[in-house]
Design a protein around this motif. Sequence first.
Motif, PDB file in Angstrom:
ATOM      1  N   PRO A 138      42.739  45.678  48.032  1.00  0.00           N
ATOM      2  CA  PRO A 138      41.544  45.239  48.599  1.00  0.00           C
ATOM      3  C   PRO A 138      41.181  45.988  50.098  1.00  0.00           C
ATOM      4  O   PRO A 138      40.140  46.322  50.258  1.00  0.00           O
ATOM      5  CB  PRO A 138      41.535  43.691  48.723  1.00  0.00           C
ATOM      6  N   THR A 174      43.888  49.704  35.719  1.00  0.00           N
ATOM      7  CA  THR A 174      42.925  48.612  35.919  1.00  0.00           C
ATOM      8  C   THR A 174      43.549  47.189  35.661  1.00  0.00           C
ATOM      9  O   THR A 174      42.795  46.329  36.360  1.00  0.00           O
ATOM     10  CB  THR A 174      41.524  48.788  35.015  1.00  0.00           C
ATOM     11  N   PRO A 178      43.849  43.992  41.637  1.00  0.00           N
ATOM     12  CA  PRO A 178      43.601  42.566  41.689  1.00  0.00           C
ATOM     13  C   PRO A 178      41.952  42.527  41.763  1.00  0.00           C
ATOM     14  O   PRO A 178      41.501  43.520  41.421  1.00  0.00           O
ATOM     15  CB  PRO A 178      44.117  42.442  43.263  1.00  0.00           C
ATOM     16  N   LYS A 179      41.496  41.268  41.692  1.00  0.00           N
ATOM     17  CA  LYS A 179      40.159  41.238  41.750  1.00  0.00           C
ATOM     18  C   LYS A 179      39.400  41.540  43.019  1.00  0.00           C
ATOM     19  O   LYS A 179      39.655  41.539  44.095  1.00  0.00           O
ATOM     20  CB  LYS A 179      39.520  39.507  41.582  1.00  0.00           C
ATOM     21  N   LEU A 180      38.260  42.574  42.839  1.00  0.00           N
ATOM     22  CA  LEU A 180      37.638  43.142  43.725  1.00  0.00           C
ATOM     23  C   LEU A 180      36.017  42.694  43.915  1.00  0.00           C
ATOM     24  O   LEU A 180      35.626  42.280  42.780  1.00  0.00           O
ATOM     25  CB  LEU A 180      37.678  44.591  43.721  1.00  0.00           C
ATOM     26  N   SER A 181      35.503  43.067  44.930  1.00  0.00           N
ATOM     27  CA  SER A 181      33.748  42.735  44.814  1.00  0.00           C
ATOM     28  C   SER A 181      33.289  43.809  44.027  1.00  0.00           C
ATOM     29  O   SER A 181      33.486  44.956  43.400  1.00  0.00           O
ATOM     30  CB  SER A 181      33.516  43.053  46.238  1.00  0.00           C
ATOM     31  N   PRO A 182      32.012  43.638  43.624  1.00  0.00           N
ATOM     32  CA  PRO A 182      31.497  44.352  42.404  1.00  0.00           C
ATOM     33  C   PRO A 182      31.402  45.634  43.025  1.00  0.00           C
ATOM     34  O   PRO A 182      31.500  46.915  42.275  1.00  0.00           O
ATOM     35  CB  PRO A 182      30.011  43.818  42.477  1.00  0.00           C
ATOM     36  N   GLY A 185      34.873  47.221  43.141  1.00  0.00           N
ATOM     37  CA  GLY A 185      35.462  47.346  41.953  1.00  0.00           C
ATOM     38  C   GLY A 185      34.701  48.670  41.004  1.00  0.00           C
ATOM     39  O   GLY A 185      35.513  49.248  40.351  1.00  0.00           O
ATOM     40  N   LYS A 186      33.372  48.853  41.376  1.00  0.00           N
ATOM     41  CA  LYS A 186      33.069  49.964  40.393  1.00  0.00           C
ATOM     42  C   LYS A 186      33.627  51.379  41.463  1.00  0.00           C
ATOM     43  O   LYS A 186      33.823  52.320  40.414  1.00  0.00           O
ATOM     44  CB  LYS A 186      31.356  50.033  40.810  1.00  0.00           C
ATOM     45  N   LYS A 189      37.134  51.743  39.925  1.00  0.00           N
ATOM     46  CA  LYS A 189      37.006  51.975  38.350  1.00  0.00           C
ATOM     47  C   LYS A 189      36.621  53.690  38.469  1.00  0.00           C
ATOM     48  O   LYS A 189      37.140  54.486  37.746  1.00  0.00           O
ATOM     49  CB  LYS A 189      35.982  51.374  37.838  1.00  0.00           C
TER      50      LYS A 189
END
Length: 543
Positions: A138, A174, A178-182, A185-186, A189
Amino acid sequence: MQPTYMDDAGWDKLISEVAQSFDDLTLKRGFQYYKQKRLHAFKMMTDREIMCIVEGREDYVTAVKLDHLPESRCGCPVSGMCKHMAAVLMQYAEDQERPVHSIANAKALVDRPKIPAKAPAVPGRRGEQLKKLAALIPGATVQQWREYMALILEPLIHTVRNPQYADRGLAAITGAAPKLSPAAGKLFKLHAHLCVLESLIKPGGQPLAAGLSTLSYSVGYYTSIAVSDLQKQILQMMKQSLPLAEAPEEWPRVYDTIAYLRGEMLAEVRDRSREQPYLANCYSLLWNHWITPNLSGPELYAKELVELKQAGEALSTSASRHALLLAESRMHVFLHEDAAAMEKLRTAAEHPGLHPQEVMDFLSPLAGARQWERLTDWLAVTGPLLSSRLYNLQDYAEYWDDAIHYLPEAEPRMWETLSGMLPLSREIYEEQLLAYGKWQEWMDIQLSSGHRPADFRVSDLQPVEKNAPELLLPFYHQAVERFVLEKNRHSYKAAVKLLKRLAKLYKKTKREARWNEFLDGFLDRHSRLRALQEELRKGKLIP
């Protein structure tokens, strides 16, 4: 006609029939034709039949029957299922938003159970190291992301580079993140896909091929399919907006992404190939879809021009100079400095290596911003630069349609530009003449080119017959006389068929007297041709 999408059962059945009908070598060759964009005028005649022109040593008309592949036909010398048919099926798969490699690998896929992609096992200390690195994602930079991704891919180094390799690599990267902000995350990716792409084309740190355009010949057939799939995934991803307004803290990563793609774009090899240099396209998409919608001023464009100039001082190859000129031209467009942008684009177009789609990419932002006068200027400039006869000009013509819809006074410029692009623009020029009701001009082209009514389907001529039927009279007359000169039974039958259509046209235009006069003269001139007379009687044109 509007495409009808095939359901899963129909798709599985098609894959099975492809595997039964084609040998593996033919599918591989078909994939090369598909990748090289040799397919033109692709059209669904019905839900189950496709017509297409495929460029080989000649242009071959190919008809594919989806319900019964062995009944498909092609104008090439090969008897049976050919690479042209395989290429058409792959284009169909793309239009259906199905994986093209399912057609290309049909023989390997049939009767093989589907195995979901799994992340590779991460044993021992390396696993602990990865967990620690994943926790840092993050707050990490793009470069740190890429180092982490490279570490994830290490267990796959010695595996075969194929679509399954790419799926496993992406799942590993992927799945462990961990979980990322939108927005983050893009970006993550995107770099995951780019990292896997690099591992396909640079497994040892150096590219295996001269460029992405020649991958299929240099890195192997299955690697080429994997690269193609990744390209499409990245392009679809980058066409979606990046929500930076809600996450301004992501701008440093955006700057790093710009720098990364700038460097890769300038290092990308260019040649006379049929495919658009891929990383240059990513650079364009990044600016068009992710950056420009999030900017309120020109500062970043001006800064990028400075960065490009500095990077250009280190360039040594003319191919890289192409990419530099295109990137600089794009920044000038964003700055509304069209004269400078056009000058750089023309300079880039003077040498081989410029792909037509790179020229077309200048039009989309202008149309999206509804800047119709600027779009018209750019259409007039870019048209003559589309110098590849392999490029489909349909999108180019649609941009003209959009511009003229909102700026009707631009229509004369369209005709001037399209006529100046002949013979390259011939197909689309003729389509536009019909679309804009220029019946006389369209017919003049057919007559001067020596085309025959048999070169067209009845539906192609219906607009002219409905709106200006009198124009078809010389067209049909000319064709009738040619058929008679061939002096064989088949040509006589064709002549009679056209004469019957002529009779209907004369009646429709209320010129029956002229028809009778013509027919009397025709019969008198050819009274000694007994076979023709017989066909005329069969056609009930004479008693």
